[in-house]
Motif scaffolding. Sequence first.
Motif, PDB file in Angstrom:
ATOM      1  N   PRO A  16      16.923  67.169  20.813  1.00  0.00           N
ATOM      2  CA  PRO A  16      18.307  66.792  21.093  1.00  0.00           C
ATOM      3  C   PRO A  16      19.310  67.942  21.058  1.00  0.00           C
ATOM      4  CG  PRO A  16      17.730  66.227  18.848  1.00  0.00           C
ATOM      5  CD  PRO A  16      16.472  66.719  19.488  1.00  0.00           C
ATOM      6  N   THR A  87      15.607  68.039  28.112  1.00  0.00           N
ATOM      7  CA  THR A  87      16.371  67.645  26.943  1.00  0.00           C
ATOM      8  C   THR A  87      15.784  66.384  26.292  1.00  0.00           C
ATOM      9  OG1 THR A  87      18.521  66.948  26.151  1.00  0.00           O
ATOM     10  CG2 THR A  87      18.065  66.526  28.437  1.00  0.00           C
ATOM     11  N   ASP A  89      13.509  63.750  24.956  1.00  0.00           N
ATOM     12  CA  ASP A  89      12.137  63.439  25.367  1.00  0.00           C
ATOM     13  C   ASP A  89      12.070  63.361  26.899  1.00  0.00           C
ATOM     14  OD1 ASP A  89       9.363  62.231  24.334  1.00  0.00           O
ATOM     15  OD2 ASP A  89       9.969  61.275  26.211  1.00  0.00           O
ATOM     16  N   LEU A  92      12.623  59.975  29.134  1.00  0.00           N
ATOM     17  CA  LEU A  92      13.876  59.218  29.221  1.00  0.00           C
ATOM     18  C   LEU A  92      14.910  59.953  30.069  1.00  0.00           C
ATOM     19  CD1 LEU A  92      14.275  58.085  25.505  1.00  0.00           C
ATOM     20  CD2 LEU A  92      13.911  56.577  27.467  1.00  0.00           C
ATOM     21  N   SER A 117      14.088  62.315  20.983  1.00  0.00           N
ATOM     22  CA  SER A 117      15.169  61.860  21.854  1.00  0.00           C
ATOM     23  C   SER A 117      16.510  61.897  21.125  1.00  0.00           C
ATOM     24  CB  SER A 117      14.893  60.431  22.314  1.00  0.00           C
ATOM     25  OG  SER A 117      16.012  59.945  23.020  1.00  0.00           O
ATOM     26  N   SER A 118      17.568  62.053  21.903  1.00  0.00           N
ATOM     27  CA  SER A 118      18.922  62.032  21.330  1.00  0.00           C
ATOM     28  C   SER A 118      19.229  60.678  20.690  1.00  0.00           C
ATOM     29  CB  SER A 118      19.948  62.367  22.398  1.00  0.00           C
ATOM     30  OG  SER A 118      19.873  61.467  23.473  1.00  0.00           O
ATOM     31  N   ALA A 199      24.563  65.134  18.994  1.00  0.00           N
ATOM     32  CA  ALA A 199      23.750  64.884  17.798  1.00  0.00           C
ATOM     33  C   ALA A 199      22.835  66.072  17.545  1.00  0.00           C
ATOM     34  CB  ALA A 199      22.906  63.623  18.001  1.00  0.00           C
ATOM     35  N   ALA A 228      27.165  62.222  24.725  1.00  0.00           N
ATOM     36  CA  ALA A 228      27.307  61.326  23.581  1.00  0.00           C
ATOM     37  C   ALA A 228      26.437  60.084  23.744  1.00  0.00           C
ATOM     38  CB  ALA A 228      28.761  60.915  23.411  1.00  0.00           C
TER      39      ALA A 228
HETATM   40  N1  SAH Z   1      15.846  62.792  27.753  1.00  0.00           N
HETATM   41  C1  SAH Z   1      17.075  62.777  26.978  1.00  0.00           C
HETATM   42  C2  SAH Z   1      18.179  62.012  27.662  1.00  0.00           C
HETATM   43  C3  SAH Z   1      18.700  62.705  28.901  1.00  0.00           C
HETATM   44  S1  SAH Z   1      20.011  61.842  29.678  1.00  0.00           S
HETATM   45  C4  SAH Z   1      16.783  62.230  25.576  1.00  0.00           C
HETATM   46  O1  SAH Z   1      15.675  61.766  25.314  1.00  0.00           O
HETATM   47  O2  SAH Z   1      17.679  62.302  24.733  1.00  0.00           O
HETATM   48  C5  SAH Z   1      21.439  62.627  28.995  1.00  0.00           C
HETATM   49  C6  SAH Z   1      22.136  61.683  28.047  1.00  0.00           C
HETATM   50  O3  SAH Z   1      21.471  61.704  26.791  1.00  0.00           O
HETATM   51  C7  SAH Z   1      23.577  62.041  27.738  1.00  0.00           C
HETATM   52  O4  SAH Z   1      24.462  61.471  28.672  1.00  0.00           O
HETATM   53  C8  SAH Z   1      23.775  61.411  26.376  1.00  0.00           C
HETATM   54  O5  SAH Z   1      23.995  60.017  26.469  1.00  0.00           O
HETATM   55  C9  SAH Z   1      22.401  61.615  25.759  1.00  0.00           C
HETATM   56  N2  SAH Z   1      22.328  62.845  24.959  1.00  0.00           N
HETATM   57  C10 SAH Z   1      21.604  63.954  25.216  1.00  0.00           C
HETATM   58  N3  SAH Z   1      21.695  64.836  24.200  1.00  0.00           N
HETATM   59  C11 SAH Z   1      22.487  64.262  23.274  1.00  0.00           C
HETATM   60  C12 SAH Z   1      22.917  64.633  21.963  1.00  0.00           C
HETATM   61  N4  SAH Z   1      22.538  65.779  21.407  1.00  0.00           N
HETATM   62  N5  SAH Z   1      23.713  63.776  21.276  1.00  0.00           N
HETATM   63  C13 SAH Z   1      24.078  62.587  21.808  1.00  0.00           C
HETATM   64  N6  SAH Z   1      23.685  62.170  23.022  1.00  0.00           N
HETATM   65  C14 SAH Z   1      22.901  62.991  23.755  1.00  0.00           C
END
Ligand code: SAH
Length: 263
Positions: A16, A87, A89, A92, A117-118, A199, A228
């Motif tokens: 994340p 980014t 996983d 997703l 994942s985030s 996060a 977010a």
């Molecule tokens: N594959 C990623 C998601 C990619 S889509 C995963 O598993 O997290 C991108 C979205 O993920 C962003 O719009 C936000 O909603 C979320 N996101 C990605 N990084 C984030 C973080 N560090 N904190 C909060 N939300 C995050």
Amino acid sequence: MEALPTGTVWFVGAGPGDPELITVKGRLLIERAGAILFAGSLVNEAITRWAPPGCVVADSKDMALPEMTAWLVAQARQHAVVVRLQTGDPALYGSLIELVQPLDAAGVPVQVVPGVSSAMASAAAAVESFTLPEVTQSVIFTRVEGRTPMPPGEDLAALAAHRTTLCVFLSITLLHKVEAGLRAAGWAEDAPLVVVHKASWPGEERIVRGTLATIKQRCREAGIVSQAMVIASPTLGARHWPELIKSKLYDPSFTHRFRKASA
Ligand code: SAH
């Protein structure tokens, strides 16, 4: 003619944001990579610091999909290990399959390494549990409709009707749609929501708590407009509940595979 030797393209979940949240396997692959393609807008660049000297590192933020696949195929012809950092996983909301199909067509072997994942990093940041006994035992990963249309039956009002935990990705600029979905499903105005911005990113993480009635205003005041996670769940805030229905697994009167009931 002999077939060209090709390396493997590894799709690696970068986690994340906090570089320490990549998996051990992901880090080892970076340390062995001949070439790395990462999404600079989303993946913490610090992660590429582990790349060995001479590793070709490229940012995909200005590349269209055909350029990315051409780059990956070309690098795989020259290096045994090519890493595509995704980014969170890779399963997703990444363009995993769109990238894998052309690699399959080019005969380039592909492997995927999962990442944190985030959604999970957001729960961790806020010290929340997505599941609680007799509150909810299910989690829905979703988004609201932006430029990507939602398939039939998946609008938030339909999903929110289940009263489970909802992790809403890609929707911080569409909070009005999140609110409308929850209201249409009958969620109360004082239902808790939490928004986590960046996060796990060292020094940048922010947590905004509110209710269905207040969350949009709170996020506006905090200036949160990107990266977010929006979480709506009947479990939110349980850390402060005086009465908690405890998990059966740790109940002294509950026998399971590893422990006999004491009472
Ligand atoms: N594959 C990623 C998601 C990619 S889509 C995963 O598993 O997290 C991108 C979205 O993920 C962003 O719009 C936000 O909603 C979320 N996101 C990605 N990084 C984030 C973080 N560090 N904190 C909060 N939300 C995050």
